[in-house]
Design a protein around this motif. Structure first.
Motif, short mmCIF file in Angstrom:
data_model
loop_
_atom_site.label_atom_id
_atom_site.label_comp_id
_atom_site.label_asym_id
_atom_site.label_seq_id
_atom_site.Cartn_x
_atom_site.Cartn_y
_atom_site.Cartn_z
N THR B 55 26.30 21.39 34.51
CA THR B 55 26.00 21.66 36.09
C THR B 55 26.24 22.99 36.47
O THR B 55 25.45 23.76 37.05
N GLY B 58 23.87 25.42 35.00
CA GLY B 58 22.41 25.07 35.38
C GLY B 58 21.71 24.39 34.27
O GLY B 58 20.55 24.33 34.38
N ASP B 60 21.49 21.38 33.34
CA ASP B 60 20.92 19.98 33.71
C ASP B 60 19.77 20.11 34.06
O ASP B 60 19.02 18.90 34.24
N LYS B 61 19.34 21.10 34.62
CA LYS B 61 17.77 21.15 35.10
C LYS B 61 16.66 21.30 34.12
O LYS B 61 17.04 21.65 32.89
N SER B 62 15.32 20.87 34.64
CA SER B 62 14.26 21.10 33.42
C SER B 62 14.31 22.69 33.25
O SER B 62 14.83 23.60 33.93
N PHE B 64 11.69 24.44 33.07
CA PHE B 64 11.10 25.34 33.87
C PHE B 64 11.66 25.92 35.14
O PHE B 64 11.63 26.95 35.52
N GLU B 65 12.48 24.81 35.83
CA GLU B 65 13.41 25.01 36.82
C GLU B 65 14.50 26.21 36.50
O GLU B 65 14.62 27.01 37.24
N GLN B 66 15.02 26.09 35.35
CA GLN B 66 15.97 26.87 34.97
C GLN B 66 15.41 28.38 34.85
O GLN B 66 16.03 29.31 35.32
N VAL B 68 12.71 29.49 36.50
CA VAL B 68 12.32 30.07 37.69
C VAL B 68 13.64 30.76 38.22
O VAL B 68 13.55 31.82 38.94
N ILE B 69 14.82 29.82 38.32
CA ILE B 69 16.09 30.24 38.85
C ILE B 69 16.46 31.77 38.11
O ILE B 69 17.06 32.69 38.71
N TRP B 70 16.48 31.53 36.79
CA TRP B 70 16.91 32.56 35.87
C TRP B 70 15.94 34.01 36.27
O TRP B 70 16.53 35.16 36.52
#
Ligand code: ATP
Ligand code: MG
Lengths: 296, 336
Positions: B55, B58, B60-62, B64-66, B68-70
């Motif tokens: 967590t 980060g 644990d996220k998908s 795609f989500e990872q 976008v954040i990165w």
């Protein structure tokens, strides 16, 4: 009488096949006079010019004979000395102005380089001289032109520059190898006139390679008719046009259209004349023995 | 006007390329087996510990989500934190970049010097034994990859005739008064030639290993081009002016032969930079490539991403530099 340029018994051949390219060529060119070299394509006209200027292709070897430039035998001096002699006393007006200037160097240095590097002039003196000769060949704004690159100039302009460059060091001999064939017909006449005028004014001996007997009649004093690397007739222009001695010469003359535009090509020389001259060359080959050993 | 349009369109392609590289790297390093968290924790760590760290980073996220954040962070200049060293990726990477740049440029200089000299020599003595010998040397240079050259050099200069430093970037005994990571430039600027000598001694073998294959390519291409150019009309004209063969090659032919060789050298230089990864490892040279291998071993995802993006940017700059040099050297382009 010995000329500024004397070629005596010059024979050359292809290193690989042994095919003969020049056959005991004799040519004498007094200071200040103009000799035409005529003959069909492949006759060896350019080869003679290259031999005189020391730029024969690697594949071509001189078998025997002498080339005397201002009395000095070019074959007998060291390569470095030969280069210096030729650079100081002779110059080339090349055939194609589009390929004869270095595309990545400015015009100015391409005129002054010989004066500075070979003849040891100061840069200032060479630059002054370059402006002088450029004016002489009617180049407008010579200072500006000297800073340009070749691709910024037309073919006619470039040939004027090459002519200027050839005359810059006041050579006693100039070899012009078909200096107008790559140009527009309209420009050809001007360039020819220019070379002729400069030659007369500077008293330069001129070896003029051409296909065109019309040009010969305008520019030359004497001429050599070549066939298969052999001089078949060596005569003055008056005598040649009045009464050519050799059958091949007469055929060439008969084949030349008169009073027409200089670009029109020669009519073919009749078969039987070609056979006769080929037989003559073969007979002289059979009789020929190399006088010295073959040079490697 | 033309130039502006070209620049803009070039910038856009570059950005798209970099984005593509980012996506591919991001996905690939997450689908290959290997767990960065497992590398950090002692064997037998509890499930909750693993979940907590996942967590935290980060993970644990998908994917795609990872991404976008990165990517959002990258746009703000934040490349994340290295998992293995717990330091900001950007400063880690920028700290190592100068070492790799110095090595690559040194290798390029060596390649150009060796390749150029052989090409000129081969042209001067074309059709003779010298040229045949150079052709053989080129063949050998081309068929042996840089890391094998590295091993051969270690054997030769490290073991049999130990005159050069075999590992590292600089000897630790030297006190380094440096303010930045461009040691070579700084040592020269500060006139600390003892340090320069030490740096060069360390750099010599890895740079030579990287340089040899490129030197062979340069030698071969440039020689081929020179041999054509020395027979062109302007070269012949220069000979009638009294210039020697060597002078004709150097001042008439060379300027015109560099251009066709340059484009390919640009492409090959990016390969050379890629080669630093293994070569730096081989010589324990503390550069970006060496760090990249550590990052992969540790499955340090943010660090790998940062290094790869930096390499991609570097390649883009090399290509740009080649194009600009090309335009500068070509009088026809320069005045267009
Ligand atoms: N570089 C070379 N290597 C081998 N043979 C050559 C080379 N250059 C010319 N030759 C040969 O030498 C002979 C004479 O060529 P040369 O160029 O002197 O002819 P030319 O009379 O000037 O013809 P053109 O009117 O077509 O210019 C030709 O048979 C030609 O094939
Ligand atoms: Mg010719």
């Amino acid at each position: 009488m010995s000329g500024f340029l004397e070629i005596r018994g010059l024979s050359a051949r292809l290193a690989g096949t042994g095919q003969r390219l020049l056959r005991s060529v004799d040519i004498s060119l007094p200071a200040g006079s103009v000799r035409g070299l005529v003959g069909e394509s492949g006759a060896g006209k350019s080869m003679i010019g290259k031999a005189v200027l020391g730029v024969l292709p690697k594949a071509v070897e001189v078998i025997e004979g002498e080339i005397l430039l201002d009395g000095q035998d070019l074959q007998k001096v060291s390569p470095a000395e030969r280069r210096r002699l030729i650079g100081a006393k002779a110059a080339l007006i090349p055939q194609d102005p589009l390929t004869a200037l270095n595309p990545s160097r400015r015009i100015g240095p391409q005129i002054t380089d010989r004066l500075v590097d070979i003849l040891g002039w100061t840069k200032a003196r060479a630059a002054t001289r370059a402006l002088e000769v450029l004016a002489e060949v009617s180049i407008p704004e010579p200072e500006r032109i000297m800073r340009l690159y070749p691709h910024e100039l037309s073919g006619g302009m470039r040939q004027r520059i090459l002519i200027a460059s050839a005359f810059a060091a006041e050579p006693k001999l100039i070899v012009a190898d078909e200096p107008t064939t790559a140009l527009d017909v309209t420009v050809q006449k001007q360039i020819l006139k220019l070379i002729s005028e400069l030659q007369a004014r500077h008293g330069t001996a001129l070896l003029f390679v051409t296909h065109d007997l019309g040009v010969v009649s305008k520019v030359c004093d004497t001429l050599s008719v070549l066939y298969a690397g052999k001089v078949v007739e060596d005569t003055t222009v008056e005598r040649f046009f009045a009464a050519p001695q050799h059958g091949y010469s007469s055929a060439l003359l008969a084949a030349t259209p008169r009073h027409t535009d200089p670009s029109s090509s020669l009519k073919p020389v009749p078969r039987e004349v070609l056979d006769a001259v080929a037989a003559e060359v073969a007979a002289s080959d059979a009789a020929w023995r190399p006088s010295g050993g073959a040079r490697g | 006007m033309m130039l502006l349009r070209q620049t803009v369109s070039r910038l856009i392609t570059t950005l798209i390329t970099l984005f593509g590289v980012a996506v591919i790297v991001f996905v690939v390093i997450r689908v290959v087996p290997g767990n960065p968290i497992a590398m950090m924790l002692p064997p037998g760590a509890s499930e909750t510990d693993i979940e907590r760290l996942k967590t935290l980073y980060g993970l644990d996220k998908s994917i795609f989500e990872q991404f976008v954040i990165w990517f959002g962070n990258v746009l703000h200049g934040d490349f994340g934190t290295s998992i293995s060293t717990r330091q900001p990726v950007l400063s880690l990477v920028l700290d190592r970049l100068p070492a790799t740049l110095e090595l690559s440029i040194m290798a390029l200089v060596m390649a150009v010097a060796i390749g150029g000299a052989l090409a000129v020599l081969g042209t001067r003595f074309r059709g003779r034994k010298t040229e045949a010998g150079i052709d053989v040397a080129n063949g050998i240079g081309l068929s042996i990859p840089d890391f094998l050259w590295g091993l051969a050099l270690i054997l030769l200069f490290g073991v049999l005739w130990p005159v050069f430093q075999i590992s590292g970037r600089v000897s630790p005994r030297l006190e380094l008064p440096f303010t930045n990571q461009f040691y070579l430039f700084e040592s020269l600027a500060r006139l600390r030639f003892d340090i320069t000598a030490d740096l060069l001694s360390h750099m010599f073998m890895p740079a030579l290993a990287l340089a040899l294959p490129l030197a062979a390519i340069i030698s071969q291409l440039l020689k081929q081009s020179l041999k054509e150019t020395v027979n062109l009309d302007y070269s012949v004209l220069a000979r009638t002016k009294g210039y020697s063969e060597t002078k004709v090659i150097l001042s008439e032919a060379l300027p015109n032969s560099i251009l066709p060789t340059l484009t390919l050298v640009g492409v090959q230089f990016t390969f050379l930079i890629g080669g630093t990864v293994i070569i730096e490892r081989l010589f324990s040279y503390e550069g970006l490539g060496n760090m990249a291998i550590d990052a992969v071993i540790n499955r340090d995802l943010p660090l790998i991403q940062g290094i790869v993006i930096l390499f991609a940017i570097l390649f883009t700059f090399v290509n740009l530099a080649v194009d600009m040099t090309y335009a500068f050297l070509n009088p026809k382009l320069r005045h267009a």
